[in-house]
Design a protein around this motif. Structure first.
Motif, PDB file in Angstrom:
ATOM      1  N   PRO A  84       0.833  -1.200   0.000  1.00  0.00           N
ATOM      2  CA  PRO A  84       0.000   0.000   0.000  1.00  0.00           C
ATOM      3  C   PRO A  84       0.870   1.254   0.000  1.00  0.00           C
ATOM      4  N   VAL A  85       0.311   2.340  -0.496  1.00  0.00           N
ATOM      5  CA  VAL A  85       1.042   3.609  -0.458  1.00  0.00           C
ATOM      6  C   VAL A  85       0.778   4.257   0.893  1.00  0.00           C
ATOM      7  N   MET A  86       1.845   4.479   1.637  1.00  0.00           N
ATOM      8  CA  MET A  86       1.689   5.059   2.971  1.00  0.00           C
ATOM      9  C   MET A  86       1.994   6.550   2.917  1.00  0.00           C
ATOM     10  N   LYS A  87       1.226   7.285   3.683  1.00  0.00           N
ATOM     11  CA  LYS A  87       1.456   8.734   3.711  1.00  0.00           C
ATOM     12  C   LYS A  87       2.111   9.122   5.043  1.00  0.00           C
ATOM     13  N   THR A  88       2.909  10.135   5.001  1.00  0.00           N
ATOM     14  CA  THR A  88       3.473  10.708   6.222  1.00  0.00           C
ATOM     15  C   THR A  88       3.116  12.182   6.223  1.00  0.00           C
ATOM     16  N   TRP A 138       3.222  13.755   2.406  1.00  0.00           N
ATOM     17  CA  TRP A 138       4.353  13.096   1.755  1.00  0.00           C
ATOM     18  C   TRP A 138       4.045  11.619   1.588  1.00  0.00           C
ATOM     19  N   ILE A 139       4.662  11.030   0.582  1.00  0.00           N
ATOM     20  CA  ILE A 139       4.531   9.584   0.425  1.00  0.00           C
ATOM     21  C   ILE A 139       5.738   8.934   1.093  1.00  0.00           C
ATOM     22  N   ARG A 140       5.425   8.030   1.969  1.00  0.00           N
ATOM     23  CA  ARG A 140       6.463   7.409   2.762  1.00  0.00           C
ATOM     24  C   ARG A 140       7.249   6.426   1.922  1.00  0.00           C
TER      25      ARG A 140
END
Lengths: 1019, 423
Positions: A74-78, B326-328
């Motif tokens: 999955p694409v994780m966001k920060t 942001w994309i991790r």
């Protein structure tokens, strides 16, 4: 000899030929897993449309699909802060000192926050007073994330803004300025709030402030006020007591505001051959009775006589066995002089007065520092209720109380309440009162609020918010300030009041940092007229004292449970699932009844084939009040002719369906007296209990599980006599299990680096269960719900086993066993003592064996041993064979039968975003199909090591902690590094009371216990 | 080749022109050394002033035209004194810039100030890059076009070859048939196949080989599932580590400050960006390159301003923020506990050891595989930094006695135990 005592955990075990007990000794489950039901039925198999080939196809397809689906991550966001707060370092916990004061529980605490979310409550070790944290306090952090909380103010059934709300309230207050309004609040114990309320009632003189304690302490308060001139509760330091005689006072429970267990436990650990002697007269089996040296079951009406006899009266009218103990207790008290104390839980001013009179000469009672945690007056509350019903009062403002739920005559009250001109409820939830009120002011949780408290005279503490308000809420005090047309926020108001009246030279920042300060300033507290004193014998006001056995009724003692208290946190799944320390039953309240009475009424308890407990229902009648279908648990030690029932259950308003458990006992709480006279009739139907009592049968080897001795033997006999080390045969000779010759395995080298051990002192442990909840919070232990607990699938990493045993003294027991005919021994000895068993508590978690049986059977090496002594469990490696649980002699491994997070089948806190905010980010949430168990809080030990490494220093002595050892304020659990010889645990390991559980198995655990010593000393 | 020649010619010409202009301007506007002035400007003035854009203070290009030199000398040495003396111009400026006090520079001599003024009086250099970028763009396009053309041509040729071969084959067969030659090619083929089928041993061996190869391939495929080495997602703001960590040599820990103290390295909050970008609203002239123009970078800085709610015109925060999602890139599974501070502060490991040459990465990518094997290998090889850390004193003594070595690897300290990372 200590080792011949028989322990039993359930009535079932006393039956001579209980098949269930026999099967459970051999197997984990009573029933075979019903494979044959499906496979054995040829017809079903033949008619089944799924052929074997089809089945394999499905399996193949789903496996392939599952693995394909897993290929794409999955694409994780920060999302970082826009402006990061100075004090937050992502990934590091911050601690804030605060105070919990919900009207029932008062405690000085530390709040652990991560990235701005409170995730755990710990105790504030700077606090000296009795405001100690218990299970409910530790669990209160979860109540912050309750999805049933109000999201904003409500006016006439519609959500509104605070501006609109304020204008409406001010309008109402103006309009009713010549009518009577009552401000009904919880006990705040807050000097600043009291000042503010005074200002408010001065501005609106038509508003009268009445304090309502849901569970009243009015009699004790009245007595104290009469004697010492201050409306407060007596402050006992039981560590100074030599003899404690309690008449119906559950001093380890919630008696007079609770919090006495710390000083009590201090006096219970034998030091220099001395420890306190505790005699308990009580009807229900309570924690105090369980911990007492001598416990005598006595009905409330007998208790009255006992108290009378103890304080100078005669023992006439008492059964001879009780009279005997009373006489002994009396002489012991005499011997102890000023170190003796009599306490009582009888809800009667004269009884309280008598005890107080006796104790005023004792050094145990500290009259300079009375406790201010209760304030309510029954007379005032009764008057208010009467006024509301009769219409003498036109408006009612409630704060932190829920009278529509908790008043004995709630129905009549509710009807009148709805008719009032002005009803305003300050509440966190749409509870019973709020849902009938015209205006509901949504209040924040205490972790979102400012506040101050004076729990004990001269000891002040502050409450500070640890999170921004989650909802559009405003605390009661801020509302008052708004309505007083003040521009101040409550924070400024407190600060002002503290600077001018309380701080006394201490800096505000220091006070806020520490959370507690001592200050000798005198703060005037609100006084109410106390009830007058009458002579003890003439009292007739209270039901139980007018008890007449000719009516054939039962004497009911209402009590509060360790888990739920007065019921404020009924929507807290951690507390609901926490087993009661005595009955070991969760998710319920029930009538406790003696076996003899049960037999008379035809009431039964029985175990179903899988070991789960079922029981009969009864109907309870008291005057007009009828409580229908109350389940009954047959409680060993319950005084014959008495019954017990817990308050705080049966809530419906603003409670999730899963948490709507038990029956509401408040209708029986007439005149706010915990003692009532009731009629009981058996009803039809059977109740399903979620009791963990029958679980984990110890296969009759209890003498190696709990070791117990008396103070006399402990002082006079050799250690091998009362704490023998098991021996095993090697060739022709017996060798100690601790010798290397008895070991098949090569030992781990545990001398290098840290080696963690946990010490558990059975003398200091009162069984309060605070550690259980602390463990829950620290380790993200899931809640599984009532039906799963019934299947013994509870996930508690730490349980507190409760064992009943049967002899008054060890000598007596041995004599009995010797003298009785061979085949009748068991029954005669056991049944005879079922009326009044001895109780022992034992916290059990993973023992972190150095020769762990679980490690050797894991086919995938998911559980392995660490050099620091911890038994590791790699969840991601576990494939769920459960061999380890099967091979564990302590039965401490827990299997995830289901996915307990984000699963609608388990609609508890882990199933909603709000509830998941409480999760500890340093511990993984386990998924379905893996085994889990106590890790000895490896995340905490690793953190301690890392802190030391980062700072370039050695780890300090006693710096290592686990969640349970940190939560135990009684010092029963001590954790540390035994390779550091200065640490407390290393010293405790050398203690002669030290023993290992089931040592003869040779597992060499890293958890050790201390032999329980009871002070059975005869005069 | 022609194009290149032209470009050289053109740039030569423009350089001459520029040089001419410079000498001319230097002589007309101020006396001073613009080169020395540049140095002074950058060390003293650049914190608040820019040449062509308003910053904390006004833009300074051509300032010596607006005010006379004497006045400027006084103002720069002590502006407050000038304001207090009641100078109208000075008061006006003070009012215009929100009464922000300009730092006094009493240490600057008249000559220094003249040098600075000389620097500020230089005309704005013409954006010379535009020509170059456009040309490179076309060449880029050219090469792209040629590549596809070549590819198409090659395919055509191959197709042609296939058709030709088929035709040749057909004609030859026809000829053979016409000549009555017995054509046996096909029979031979079938016999080979049959022989293969008949040879059970060969069949078995090849089946086993096939199975092993496919098993190996499958294993290899599954082993890379979840390994995102080289993962290089497009971020909401094109942040170039190359410019920040590489060209400007900003220390990693300046932005990722929590790496020293916490388990997470921490994506910097936007206020950290604004420490510098309050004043850097555009990149330098020469930052733009062939791939990313200056305008592109400036637009990315504008995105930052938008996110943080910074009004670049009025130099103030609007309060409207849009946190950046942001994309991790580096994702460890939940069941792994990794602590940055343990590695950065305690072990003193360079960030680059795991994150690769970040200072060279225009777009950040995952450098290491982040697999358990990779962790373990490093733990086996890396020695613990024992020096000056009192924590290790006792355990080092004990362990070195046990293993008979002076240095200890992380593995010997217990860095391979499951529970050290999995809880």
């Amino acid at each position: 000899m200590a080792s011949n005592k028989k322990y039993w955990k359930s009535v079932e075990e006393l039956k001579k030929d209980s098949s269930i007990v026999k099967t459970l000794q051999q197997k984990e489950f009573v029933e075979e897993i019903p494979v044959d039901e499906f496979l054995g039925n040829k017809k079903t198999l033949e008619t089944s449309s799924t052929t074997r080939r089809d089945f394999l196809k499905y399996v193949g397809f789903t496996t392939a699909a599952a693995s394909l689906a897993a290929c794409e991550g999955p694409v994780m966001k920060t999302i970082p802060y826009v402006v990061a707060p100075d004090e937050i370092i992502p990934g590091e916990a911050n601690y804030y000192a605060s105070t919990m004061a919900d009207g029932f529980d008062f405690a000085n605490i530390l709040v652990k926050t991560r990235e701005g979310r409170p995730i755990k409550i710990e105790r504030n070790t700077l606090s000296k007073n009795n405001g100690k944290a218990n299970a409910r306090v530790y669990a209160s952090v979860l109540s912050l994330y309750d999805i049933n909380r109000l999201s904003g103010p409500v006016a006439n059934g519609e959500e509104t803004t605070w501006e609109d709300f304020d204008s409406k309230i001010k309008q109402q207050l103006q309009a009713l300025s010549d009518k009577n309004i009552v401000l009904l609040t919880q006990t705040f114990a807050s000097p600043t709030t009291e000042k503010l309320i005074k200002e408010f009632t001065e501005k609106y003189p038509n508003i009268k402030h009445v304090v309502y304690d849901t569970v009243s302490c009015s009699d004790a308060l009245d007595a104290y006020q009469n004697k010492f001139g201050i409306r407060a509760l007596p402050n006992y330091d039981f560590s100074k007591a030599e003899v404690i005689v309690s008449v119906g006072a559950d001093l380890l429970g919630d008696w007079q505001g609770g919090g006495h267990d710390v000083s009590y436990a201090k006096g219970r650990v034998p030091k220099n051959g001395k420890m306190s002697h505790h005699v308990q007269f009580e009807a229900n089996m309570t924690l105090s009775g369980a911990n007492a040296d001598v416990r005598v079951p006595a009905t409330p009406s007998q208790q009255m006589k006992i108290l009378n006899a103890l304080t100078g009266g005669s023992t006439s009218g008492l059964p001879s066995n009780i009279a005997e103990v009373v006489a002994k207790a009396k002489s012991k008290l005499q011997k102890a002089g000023s170190k003796g104390v009599i306490i009582t839980g009888l809800p009667d001013i004269n009884a309280q007065m008598k005890a107080l009179q006796y104790n005023s000469a004792s050094i145990v009672l500290d009259t300079n520092k009375p406790r201010l945690v209760r304030k309510g007056s029954n007379a005032q509350v009764n008057q208010t209720v009467k006024d509301v019903i009769s219409g003498n009062v036109n408006g009612l403002i409630t704060v932190g109380v829920d009278p529509v739920y908790s008043l004995p005559n709630a129905e009549a009250f509710a009807e009148a309440y709805q008719k009032l001109d002005f009803t305003l409820a300050f509440s966190m939830k749409m509870d019973a009162t709020a849902s009938l009120a015209k205006y509901v002011a949504a209040t924040p949780h205490y972790l979102e609020s400012w506040g101050d408290t004076q729990l004990v005279k001269g000891e002040f503490s502050l409450t500070q918010p640890t999170i921004n308000p989650l909802f559009n809420t405003r605390q009661f005090q801020d509302s008052l300030l708004k309505w007083l047309e003040s521009d101040l926020k409550y924070y400024d108001y407190i600060k002002e009041n503290w600077s001018s009246n309380i701080l006394n030279g201490i800096s505000w920042n220091q006070a806020l940092h520490d959370g507690v300060i001592e200050s000798s300033v005198a703060i005037e507290t609100e006084m109410v007229p106390a009830e007058g004193e009458a002579t003890l014998e003439s009292t007739t006001a209270h039901g139980a004292f007018a008890f007449n056995s000719a009516e054939g009724g039962y004497e009911l003692t209402l009590y509060t449970k360790t888990s739920l208290g007065d019921g404020q946190q009924a929507n807290n799944p951690w507390l609901q699932e926490m087993p009661d320390p005595i009955t070991r039953t969760s998710w319920d309240n029930y009538l406790t009844m003696s076996a003899a009475d049960a037999e008379e009424l035809g009431v039964k308890n029985w175990h179903t084939s899988n070991g789960a407990l079922n029981g009969s229902y009864v109907n309870i009648t008291m005057g007009d009040v009828v409580l229908e279908n109350v389940p009954v648990i047959i409680q060993p030690g319950q005084a014959k002719g008495s019954v017990g029932l817990a308050l705080g259950y049966g809530k419906i308003a603003a409670i999730q369906e899963e948490m709507q458990t038990g029956v509401n006992a408040y209708p029986l709480y007439q005149n706010f007296s915990t003692l009532q006279n009731v009629q009981i009739k058996k009803a039809s139907g059977e109740h399903h209990f979620a009791s963990v009592q029958m679980q984990n049968t110890m296969v009759g080897r209890s003498h190696d599980i709990i070791k117990e001795t008396t103070l006399e033997i402990f002082n006079t006999k050799d250690v091998h006599h009362w704490n023998p080390v098991p021996e095993v045969a090697k060739g022709m000779e017996e060798v100690s299990i601790r010798s290397e010759d008895a070991d098949l395995w090569t030992s781990f080298d545990d001398t290098v680096g840290h080696h963690f051990n946990l010490s558990i002192d059975l003398n200091a442990c009162t069984g309060c269960g605070a550690c259980v909840i602390a463990c829950h919070a620290e380790n993200n232990v899931p809640v599984v719900g009532k039906t799963e607990v019934r299947k013994f699938r509870d996930m508690h990493w730490l349980r507190i086993d409760r064992y009943y045993s049967s002899a008054k003294t060890f000598e007596q027991e041995i004599k009995d066993l010797k003298e009785l005919p061979a085949f009748e021994t068991y029954e005669k000895v056991e049944i005879a003592y079922q009326e009044n068993p001895e109780v022992a508590f034992q916290p059990v978690m993973c023992q972190h064996c150095n020769h762990a049986p679980c490690e050797t059977v894991c086919p995938v090496a998911a559980t392995s041993h660490g050099r620091q002594g911890q038994n590791h469990m790699a969840y991601n490696r576990c494939v769920g064979t459960r061999y380890c649980a099967n091979n564990c002699p302590y039965k401490v491994r827990r299997f995830n039968w289901f996915l307990y997070s984000e699963n609608d089948e388990f609609d508890f806190n882990m199933n909603n975003d709000l509830g998941r905010m409480v999760l500890n980010p340093d511990v993984v949430v386990r998924s379905r199909g893996v085994m889990e168990k106590c890790s000895m809080c490896i995340q905490m030990t690793q953190k301690t090591i890392l802190d030391a490494k980062r700072e370039g220093r050695a780890v300090k002595d006693d710096e290592f902690k686990t969640a349970c050892s940190a939560a135990c304020d009684k010092g029963a659990m001590v954790f540390g590094d035994v390779n550091n010889h200065n640490s407390e645990v290393a010293k405790l390991k050398q203690d002669k009371r030290m023993y290992y559980m089931l040592e003869e198995v040779g597992t060499k655990p890293n958890v050790f216990y201390h032999v329980k010593v009871k002070n059975k000393e005869e005069v | 080749m022609k194009k290149v020649n032209y470009r050289n010619l053109f740039s030569c010409f423009s350089f001459l022109l520029l040089a001419l202009l410079l000498t001319f301007s230097a002589t007309t506007f101020a006396q001073g050394d613009p080169v020395a002035g540049e140095k002074l400007f950058k060390s003293n003035c650049a914190a608040c002033h820019k040449l062509d854009k308003k910053a904390v203070g006004p833009a300074l290009r051509g300032v010596s035209e607006k005010y006379d030199t004497e006045w400027l000398h006084e103002w720069i040495r002590d502006s407050q004194a000038l304001i207090k003396s009641g100078d109208a111009k000075a008061k006006q400026i003070f009012e215009d810039y929100n009464k922000s006090v300009m730092t006094s520079f009493p240490q600057l001599s008249n000559e220094d100030i003249d040098n600075i003024l000389a620097y500020t009086s230089q005309p704005k250099p013409k954006p010379k890059k535009t020509e170059a970028t456009s040309t490179t763009a076309t060449t880029n396009n050219d090469s792209g076009v040629t590549n596809t053309i070549i590819l198409v041509a090659l395919t055509m040729v191959f197709l042609l070859l296939v058709v030709l071969l088929y035709l040749v084959n057909k004609t030859l067969r026809n000829i053979a048939a016409a000549n009555g030659v017995d054509y046996e090619g096909k029979d031979k083929g079938t016999s080979l196949c049959k022989a293969f089928v008949k040879n059970q041993f060969l069949l078995l061996v090849s089946a086993i080989v096939l199975l092993l190869v496919s098993a190996y391939l499958m294993f290899a495929y599954f082993m890379q599932v979840g390994v995102d080495q080289g993962y290089q997602p497009v971020q909401p703001i094109h942040y170039s580590h190359k410019i920040h960590a590489g060209d400007n040599k900003i220390d990693c820990n300046y932005c990722h400050s929590s790496a020293r103290r916490s388990k997470t390295s921490g994506v910097p909050s936007l206020n950290v960006c604004m420490n510098c970008h309050k004043n850097i609203s555009e990149v330098a002239e020469d930052t733009g390159n062939e791939q990313y123009s200056k305008e592109f970078y400036d637009a990315e800085i504008a995105k930052l301003y938008d996110a943080v709610g910074w009004d670049a015109e009025n130099m103030q925060y609007t309060g409207e923020t849009k946190p950046v999602k942001w994309i991790r890139i580096h994702n460890l599974p939940d069941f792994v506990y990794f602590d940055h501070s343990q590695h950065v502060t305690v072990a003193g490991i360079e960030c680059q050891k795991c994150h690769g040459p970040v200072e060279e990465m225009e777009i950040l990518e995952q450098f290491a595989p982040l697999t358990m094997g990779w962790c373990i290998n490093c733990h086996k090889e890396t020695n613990i930094k024992l020096k000056d850390n009192k924590y290790y004193e006792k355990i080092h003594k004990e362990l070195s006695k046990k293993y008979g070595v002076e240095k200890l690897t992380a593995a010997e300290m217990g860095g391979l135990e499951c529970g050290k990372c999995h809880y």
